[in-house]
Each structure stands twice: as C-alpha cells, then as structure tokens.
Design a protein around this motif. Structure first.
Motif: not given
Length: 119
Positions: A62-67, A74-86
């Motif tokens: 469901s995330a392929k191509g959009r997220f 260094a910050k032990n931080t993970v990000y998730l950018q979500m585009n073209s949300l449905k």
C-alpha cells in the motif's frame, strides 16, 4: 528498555501529504531496524515501511510509490513521508524499533499516531 517518541500525523484531505517521525532512546540498547506499521479498526497491524541501520528499505504494497522512509542513525530517528494520501490510509501508525544488546534483540513500539485522510 527503548523509549520511542512519535510525532506528526493528523488530518489531511485526499491527495495531500503528511509526515511522521519517531525517535528512539536507550541507555543500553543499540538501535538496529526501525519501521512503521499501521492498524485500522478491526484490521490486523500491517507493515508500512521498514529500514535497516544500513539504509535498506522495505515497503508494504500500500505504501510503494507514495511513501518514503528514511532515518538519521546519529539521532536514532526514523521518518515517514506520506504523499498522495488516500482515505484508506486512515489508521493509527506505530513506530517500531529493534533494540540490540549483545545477542539479545527485542522489538519496541511507539504509542501510535493517528492519520486521518478525508475524501
């Protein structure tokens, strides 16, 4: 123990974008894999995206191509950018981090962040 603090999410119209971030902290565990999962009411928790400490990524269908998942080791931080949300992306999004101490691996979960996509 590993503590996870999530931020981001919220309400957006279909076609819009949102981002999530999650920071892991621990006094004894090192952080290896991190990822995002989601769970809608009445449904099983599913993989959204994951990323290793080396940067290898994996996405749920469901995330392929959009997220896009990324991380700052260094910050032990993970990000998730979500585009073209449905609207079907509406769910609670959970951060997961794998803590490693010697030969011990243990998964930890964040508190969850609500993402709501209106049609």
């Amino acid at each position: 123990q590993v503590q996870l603090v999530e931020s981001g999410g919220g309400l957006v119209q279909a076609g819009g974008s949102l981002s999530l971030s999650c920071t892991a902290s621990s006094s004894i565990f090192s952080i290896s894999g991190m990822g995002w999962y989601r769970q809608a009411p009445g449904k099983q928790r599913e993989l959204v995206a994951s990323i290793t400490s080396g940067g290898r990524t994996d996405y749920g269908d469901s995330a392929k191509g959009r997220f896009t998942i990324s991380r700052d080791n260094a910050k032990n931080t993970v990000y998730l950018q979500m585009n073209s949300l449905k609207p079907e992306d509406t769910s609670v999004y959970y951060c997961k981090a794998r803590g490693r101490y010697g030969i011990i691996d243990k998964d930890y979960w964040g508190q969850g962040a609500q993402v709501t996509v209106s049609s």
